[in-house]
Design an enzyme around this catalytic site. Structure first.
Site, PDB file in Angstrom:
ATOM      1  N   ASP A   1      12.396   3.917  10.053  1.00 26.10           N
ATOM      2  CA  ASP A   1      12.599   3.006  11.200  1.00 26.10           C
ATOM      3  C   ASP A   1      12.478   3.730  12.543  1.00 26.10           C
ATOM      4  OD1 ASP A   1      13.186   1.124   9.259  1.00 26.10           O
ATOM      5  OD2 ASP A   1      15.350   1.350   9.468  1.00 26.10           O
TER       6      ASP A   1
ATOM      7  N   LYS B   1       8.241  18.232   3.190  1.00 24.65           N
ATOM      8  CA  LYS B   1       9.158  17.333   2.486  1.00 24.65           C
ATOM      9  C   LYS B   1      10.022  16.677   3.549  1.00 24.65           C
ATOM     10  CE  LYS B   1       8.627  20.971  -0.541  1.00 24.65           C
ATOM     11  NZ  LYS B   1       8.432  22.398  -0.178  1.00 24.65           N
TER      12      LYS B   1
ATOM     13  N   HIS C   1       2.672  20.829   2.001  1.00 24.00           N
ATOM     14  CA  HIS C   1       3.931  21.273   1.420  1.00 24.00           C
ATOM     15  C   HIS C   1       5.158  20.698   2.125  1.00 24.00           C
ATOM     16  CE1 HIS C   1       6.217  24.571  -0.758  1.00 24.00           C
ATOM     17  NE2 HIS C   1       5.441  24.032  -1.667  1.00 24.00           N
TER      18      HIS C   1
END
Ligand code: ZN
Length: 217
Positions: A157, A152, A150
């Site tokens: 870089d 996000k 779940h």
């Protein structure tokens, strides 16, 4: 004669003092540590055209019906994602937003090394961008087990972290109340990099049966 020398001495002193002040200011401006970027974005984002973000040298006018020339939360997000120059590690539950998919494909075509971790259940849903990414040759791994992957977040870089409640879907961008924190603070970024690497290894398809659909040969 004595007065003349005193005037010259005072003038030289003033010049030296002003040069010293300039030097100190220059050193302060150029040598002090750069402040880390910290930014907060809230959604839903205002609807606006983002074509100019994909094509900064756009020489023709875009004729789509959306408003143009507006900076929005979504355009800021796209700009940050497209700023990646060497690597992008994405961990996201739901990924169906076509503009975000386009951004990932654009980075891939520039040679940016991309790794995507997705939830196996959402990957199979109609409109998911995961299949498109795989067809383009981007390395995608899916979660296993009975719980949702779940997260996000995305790390660019090893420099920039973007994390928050936002799924990479049109509904999340245009309709939901969502938030994102964008930061260069290494103390925050490093644990997310470690979490990504942990999940990347854990979900290595060579170590277990495949848990989500693979591209057809
Ligand atoms: Zn447009």
């Amino acid at each position: 004669m004595l007065v003349s020398w005193r005037v010259k001495a005072v003038s030289l002193g003033v010049v030296a003092l002003s040069l010293s002040v300039e030097l100190v200011c220059w050193v302060f401006r150029h040598l002090r540590p750069k402040k880390a970027l910290n930014e907060v974005l809230f959604f839903p984002s205002e609807l606006a055209c983002v074509e100019h973000i994909f094509n900064p040298t756009l020489t023709y006018s875009c004729f789509c019906s959306l408003p143009h020339g507006i900076e929005t939360s979504f355009s800021r997000l796209l700009r940050h994602i497209l700023s990646a120059s060497s690597s992008l590690d994405l961990c996201v539950f739901a990924f169906s937003n076509m503009d975000l998919g386009r951004a990932i494909l654009a980075l891939h075509s520039r040679g940016v090394i991309i790794r995507v971790l997705a939830d196996k259940d959402y990957t199979a849903i109609s409109g998911s961008q995961i299949g498109t990414l795989r067809k383009a040759g981007i390395c995608v791994r899916c979660s296993k087990g009975t719980v949702y992957m779940h997260h996000k977040f995305v790390v660019l870089d090893s420099r920039l972290l973007i994390t928050g409640s936002l799924n990479w879907t049109l509904t999340a961008v245009q309709s939901n109340d969502e938030n994102l924190i964008i930061t260069e603070e290494q103390d925050l970024l490093l644990p997310f990099s470690q979490e990504f690497n942990r999940l990347w290894v854990k979900n290595d398809p060579c170590k277990r049966p495949l848990s989500c659909s693979q591209p057809k040969p």
